[in-house]
Design an enzyme around this catalytic site. Structure first.
Site, PDB file in Angstrom:
ATOM      1  CB  THR A  81      -9.149   3.976  -9.917  1.00  8.24           C
ATOM      2  OG1 THR A  81      -8.157   4.583  -9.734  1.00  8.24           O
ATOM      3  CG2 THR A  81     -10.447   4.468  -8.992  1.00  8.24           C
ATOM      4  CG  ASP A 306      -5.213   7.987  -8.564  1.00 11.82           C
ATOM      5  OD1 ASP A 306      -4.262   7.248  -8.512  1.00 11.82           O
ATOM      6  OD2 ASP A 306      -5.524   8.582  -9.309  1.00 11.82           O
ATOM      7  CG  HIS A 354      -4.031   1.755  -7.796  1.00  8.55           C
ATOM      8  ND1 HIS A 354      -3.156   2.858  -7.743  1.00  8.55           N
ATOM      9  CD2 HIS A 354      -5.293   2.185  -8.206  1.00  8.55           C
ATOM     10  CE1 HIS A 354      -4.010   3.711  -8.077  1.00  8.55           C
ATOM     11  NE2 HIS A 354      -5.307   3.700  -8.330  1.00  8.55           N
TER      12      HIS A 354
END
Length: 552
Positions: A81, A306, A354
């Protein structure tokens, strides 16, 4: 006399070029507002996996009315991150920008640090450690910094995220404000690096207790549960339930979890994204972003995707539901931008820091090679090896970021240190799941495939990275903290590096490209669009096809 005559001739020539009444040079055209939206852990294929269930105003609007980079990748490791958010807004890589991980070690002192820790500041809106943060570990400028420099600091730069690092690093050194969520108090906070007091509008929003209002709704599937055909069954062994011994099934009583675990639970639900975009809407309104001729920047990072992905994995009903809800939230936010700034007056980009892997047990159960790498066990084995072969105890400081950090002060002799590294590289290369192990000081000559090697080199910061890089086989990841459930990210493989990059709005030509572009190209593209200097460490290049006349 000759000098005087020459000056007279030059003056006459200048007057001929600029006759009386000539128009002044045209002002540089720019959008009123640039909005960056980062969806933490969003895989590129999520744009299409749930496409038949998305509405027309969210992801589909960005795809249909904007420009999509269909083959966009992170060009470094580790894919985490802090690095991702830094890369997006600097156009740079850890080797240059210095953010070598969510956590890293200053090799000169051996001190481990969190990427945005700063003991010299204090929280504003909070009296706990959550506010002791700043961007001081960042070594380069960001888009916001360059926009400030280009406008004599007349632009406004605001950054917002549940995660501190995802608010602080995108905003850069000169942000007017960065706001993040304090899980202890349930309030939006900042630090004394930026200001001494929260603005009245932030206080007022906090006073409405927005996280509680969302969590008290509980979490039900947005659509009928039997329609989630793109996901596994609601109860699988690949998911990590909220309550130990419980089941990871809907409905999820977030109101009860709030009382048991506190406000932090909002991070692990789609309501965290809703909360973040509500905060962004408040900033848009009360900071008057995009309301004059000076371009402003609003950086928004949506972190809950996430947290949900880590807990439930990429194939869960909870993950699908989170993206269906996010699609509606994004649509509402774009509509708000249309109303407040005006359609065509702002430029927005959406990307991810990501992506994420499939759960390793999920893959193994379907006959696909995969595995979990035990960093704790690896550290113990390496320590034992060095103790037995070289007589040095506790030689390994850490195994993190898929790197081995040795205690360099225990090896004052350079030749002995080189022999230790060689022995550890040889050992690691023989371990199950390890494809390559590389002495990072010699990475340039390592026998790795070019796409892997370039990522290793870009990710290596000599003053903050480890001594040995471990490259795992595809399908493997560091699973020590996940206990076989959920998922994670961090490696070079496409499932971790392939992310969406979408642009829409002012100056953007609709379309798509399938050529490979990189996360580092976003800052270069926005800089070109705004006619400002690229950030100081930028290695990206503008995506020509996306930007107006540049496509020619």
């Amino acid at each position: 006399m000759m000098k005087k005559a020459l000056l007279t001739m030059c003056a006459a020539f200048a007057l001929n070029l600029c006759p009386a009444g000539a128009a002044e040079p045209a002002q540089v055209e720019r959008p009123r507002l640039v909005v960056g939206i980062v969806v933490d852990q969003m895989r590129w294929d999520y744009l299409y996996r749930y496409a038949d269930r998305y509405g027309d105003g969210g992801f589909k609007r960005l795809l249909n009315d904007g420009f999509s980079c269909e083959n966009a990748h992170l060009n470094y490791v580790p894919t985490v991150t802090a690095i991702g958010h830094t890369c997006i807004y600097t156009g740079s890589v850890p080797s240059i920008h210095g953010i070598a991980g969510n956590d890293f070690i200053f090799r000169s002192t051996g001190r481990k640090t969190y990427c945005t820790d700063d003991a010299t500041v204090h929280g504003v809106g909070s009296d706990n450690a959550a506010g002791k943060m700043s961007p001081r570990n960042l070594l380069v400028t960001t888009l916001g910094d360059e926009l400030h420099l280009a406008t004599n600091f007349r632009a406004k730069v605001i950054s917002i995220s549940l995660k501190d690092r995802a608010a602080i690093l995108p905003g850069g050194h000169t942000a007017d404000a960065a706001y993040w969520f304090d899980s202890t108090t349930g309030r939006w906070i900042t630090s004394s690096y930026y200001r001494d007091e929260l603005p009245a509008w932030v206080k007022a929003f906090n006073d409405t207790d927005p996280a509680r209002r969302l969590l008290e709704q509980d979490w039900h599937t947005l659509l009928p549960s039997d329609t989630y055909t793109q996901s596994t069954a609601d109860d699988t062994p690949y998911e990590d339930p909220f309550v130990k011994g419980g089941k990871p099934v809907f409905p999820i009583a977030t109101s009860q979890l709030l009382e048991a675990d506190g406000y932090g639970i909002v991070r692990e639900t789609p309501y965290g994204n809703t909360l973040t975009l509500q905060m962004a809407g408040e900033a848009l309104e009360h900071e008057a972003l995009g309301q004059d001729s000076i371009t402003d920047l609003l950086a928004v990072s949506l972190s809950s995707t996430d947290y949900v992905g880590h807990r439930f994995g990429v194939n869960a009903v909870e993950t699908e539901d989170t993206y269906l809800r996010l699609d509606r939230d994004v649509a509402a936010f774009l509509t708000l931008l249309d109303e407040k700034v005006g359609a065509g007056n702002y430029t927005v980009f959406l990307t991810a820091d990501h992506a994420a892997a499939h759960n390793v047990t999920f893959l193994a159960d379907r006959g696909i090679h995969s595995g979990s790498w035990d960093t704790g066990g690896v550290k113990a084995a390496l320590d034992s090896l060095v103790a037995a072969d070289f007589g040095v105890q506790d030689a390994v400081q850490a195994v993190m970021n898929y790197q081995v950090f040795l205690r360099r002060d225990k090896f004052p002799d350079a030749d002995a240190f080189a022999r230790v590294k060689q022995a550890l590289v040889r050992y690691l290369t023989g371990c199950e799941g390890v494809m390559y192990a590389v002495d990072l000081e010699k990475a340039g000559s390592a026998p790795l495939p070019a796409p892997v090697l370039s990522r290793v080199i870009n990710g290596y910061n000599a003053k903050r990275s480890g001594d040995i890089q471990v490259v795992l086989n595809p399908g493997w990841y560091d699973g020590e903290s996940r206990h076989g459930r959920g998922t994670t990210h961090g490696v070079w493989c496409p499932y971790d590096t392939h992310v969406p990059i979408l642009f829409m709005g002012w100056g953007i030509r609709p379309g798509e490209t399938v050529r490979e572009v990189h996360l580092t190209d976003i800052a270069a593209t926005v800089s070109a669009l705004l006619h400002i200097q690229m950030p100081s460490g930028c290695i990206g290049t503008p995506i020509r096809e996306a930007v107006g006349a540049m496509g020619n």
